[in-house]
Write an enzyme that holds these catalytic residues in place. Structure first.
Site, PDB file in Angstrom:
ATOM      1  N   GLN A 199      -3.466  -7.244   6.256  1.00 54.53           N
ATOM      2  CA  GLN A 199      -3.600  -7.852   7.578  1.00 54.53           C
ATOM      3  C   GLN A 199      -2.471  -8.867   7.811  1.00 54.53           C
ATOM      4  O   GLN A 199      -1.349  -8.612   7.409  1.00 54.53           O
ATOM      5  CB  GLN A 199      -4.983  -8.478   7.776  1.00 54.53           C
ATOM      6  CG  GLN A 199      -6.123  -7.484   7.888  1.00 54.53           C
ATOM      7  CD  GLN A 199      -6.832  -7.240   6.574  1.00 54.53           C
ATOM      8  OE1 GLN A 199      -7.024  -8.117   5.766  1.00 54.53           O
ATOM      9  NE2 GLN A 199      -7.209  -6.007   6.356  1.00 54.53           N
ATOM     10  N   ASP A 208       0.460  -5.275  10.743  1.00 52.91           N
ATOM     11  CA  ASP A 208       1.439  -4.300  11.246  1.00 52.91           C
ATOM     12  C   ASP A 208       2.854  -4.859  11.290  1.00 52.91           C
ATOM     13  O   ASP A 208       3.644  -4.504  12.168  1.00 52.91           O
ATOM     14  CB  ASP A 208       1.040  -3.798  12.646  1.00 52.91           C
ATOM     15  CG  ASP A 208      -0.249  -2.994  12.609  1.00 52.91           C
ATOM     16  OD1 ASP A 208      -0.486  -2.315  11.590  1.00 52.91           O
ATOM     17  OD2 ASP A 208      -1.009  -3.046  13.579  1.00 52.91           O
ATOM     18  N   GLY A 257      -3.790  -0.844   6.364  1.00 53.60           N
ATOM     19  CA  GLY A 257      -3.118   0.444   6.343  1.00 53.60           C
ATOM     20  C   GLY A 257      -1.627   0.245   6.185  1.00 53.60           C
ATOM     21  O   GLY A 257      -0.930  -0.052   7.144  1.00 53.60           O
ATOM     22  N   HIS A 258      -1.133   0.352   4.959  1.00 54.86           N
ATOM     23  CA  HIS A 258       0.290   0.171   4.689  1.00 54.86           C
ATOM     24  C   HIS A 258       0.958   1.547   4.639  1.00 54.86           C
ATOM     25  O   HIS A 258       0.687   2.352   3.748  1.00 54.86           O
ATOM     26  CB  HIS A 258       0.501  -0.592   3.388  1.00 54.86           C
ATOM     27  CG  HIS A 258       0.038  -2.010   3.473  1.00 54.86           C
ATOM     28  ND1 HIS A 258       0.051  -2.872   2.407  1.00 54.86           N
ATOM     29  CD2 HIS A 258      -0.446  -2.736   4.518  1.00 54.86           C
ATOM     30  CE1 HIS A 258      -0.407  -4.052   2.790  1.00 54.86           C
ATOM     31  NE2 HIS A 258      -0.728  -3.974   4.064  1.00 54.86           N
ATOM     32  N   LYS A 283       4.614  -4.747   5.956  1.00 49.84           N
ATOM     33  CA  LYS A 283       4.496  -5.276   4.595  1.00 49.84           C
ATOM     34  C   LYS A 283       4.617  -4.192   3.528  1.00 49.84           C
ATOM     35  O   LYS A 283       5.270  -4.383   2.510  1.00 49.84           O
ATOM     36  CB  LYS A 283       3.148  -6.010   4.437  1.00 49.84           C
ATOM     37  CG  LYS A 283       2.996  -7.237   5.316  1.00 49.84           C
ATOM     38  CD  LYS A 283       1.661  -7.929   5.074  1.00 49.84           C
ATOM     39  CE  LYS A 283       0.486  -7.094   5.494  1.00 49.84           C
ATOM     40  NZ  LYS A 283       0.456  -6.823   6.953  1.00 49.84           N
TER      41      LYS A 283
END
Length: 251
Positions: free
Chosen positions: A222, A13, A40-41, A16
């Site tokens: 991550q 988070d 989750g980007h 990225k």
């Protein structure tokens, strides 16, 4: 030529995906090298938020090829949902997304095993995302896993069934109730759709690209403190989230 690697330095988070999107015009290839749909980007275009869980964050740029490397684990159902959302936004996914043949598949039973294992830990649970990531990497290192390249083999369903039977024995040990028949139809539909996408030997692809002086950005998922070896163990993910993971996860 060198490969640039973009990592999170905390527990994820860190933004990225947004940074990769900004940097993509400078690169010919964006490669995702580890993790799975536990990532989750989030990117936002014209006020619309889009979450990329498996696909590299350079997919919105026409100039870049995006590659899902051998170090990634793929849930076909989640991936196809992701692809459908991109297609609705006008993204030509098929021409810009390549897959390593060696990337491992997350089976429905991997997700069930993840949930059963976490439930069995009780107060000692580690906070798994329950996406089947850990069990899939366990089968990979245990030499039981199914790779993406297996889906075109004549005996793929036999290989699938053999692994599922092993998983059922483990689920019986956990005394975990489930309904696999509800999960399999969507999974096999997604597998059939995956056959339409180009699979490559990613290690050769990347090294040929380097020889041709193409700029490559390796996108981590991550964060460094979730690395299986060097993170805040045991509260970590199941892959190497640091630079070393790019070496093995892309080839």
């Amino acid at each position: 030529m060198k490969v640039d690697v973009l990592l999170g330095l905390q527990w994820g988070d860190e933004g990225k995906g947004k940074i990769v999107d900004v940097l993509t015009p400078k690169y010919a290839i964006i490669g995702r090298f580890q993790g799975g749909p536990n990532a989750g980007h989030t990117l936002e275009f014209n006020g619309i938020k889009h979450v990329l869980r498996t696909i590299p964050s350079g997919i919105f740029h026409e100039t870049a090829i995006n590659i899902i490397g051998n170090g990634v684990v793929i849930d076909p159902v989640v991936l196809m949902t992701e692809i459908d959302a991109l297609v609705k936004m006008g993204v030509d996914v098929k021409s810009k997304l390549l897959f390593s043949k060696k990337a491992h598949l997350i089976l429905p039973t991997h997700r069930l095993l993840d949930a059963a294992s976490e439930a069995a830990k009780g107060s000692q649970k580690i906070g798994s995302t329950l996406k089947g990531i850990g069990p899939t990497y366990m089968d990979k290192t245990g030499r039981n896993g199914l790779r993406l390249g297996d889906i075109v083999s004549a005996n793929f369903k036999d290989k699938y069934q053999q692994l599922v039977e092993k998983h059922k024995q483990l689920l019986k040990y956990h005394n975990y109730e489930y309904n696999l028949a509800e999960l399999e139809p969507d999974w096999f539909k997604a597998i059939d759709r995956l056959k339409e996408y180009q699979q490559i030997e990613s290690e050769h692809y990347f090294n040929d690209a380097l020889k041709n002086k193409k700029a490559i950005l390796a996108e981590g998922a991550q964060g460094s403190l979730l690395d299986i070896d060097f993170g805040s163990y045991p509260f970590v993910t199941s892959s190497n989230t640091i630079c070393a993971g790019a070496c093995t996860g892309l080839g």
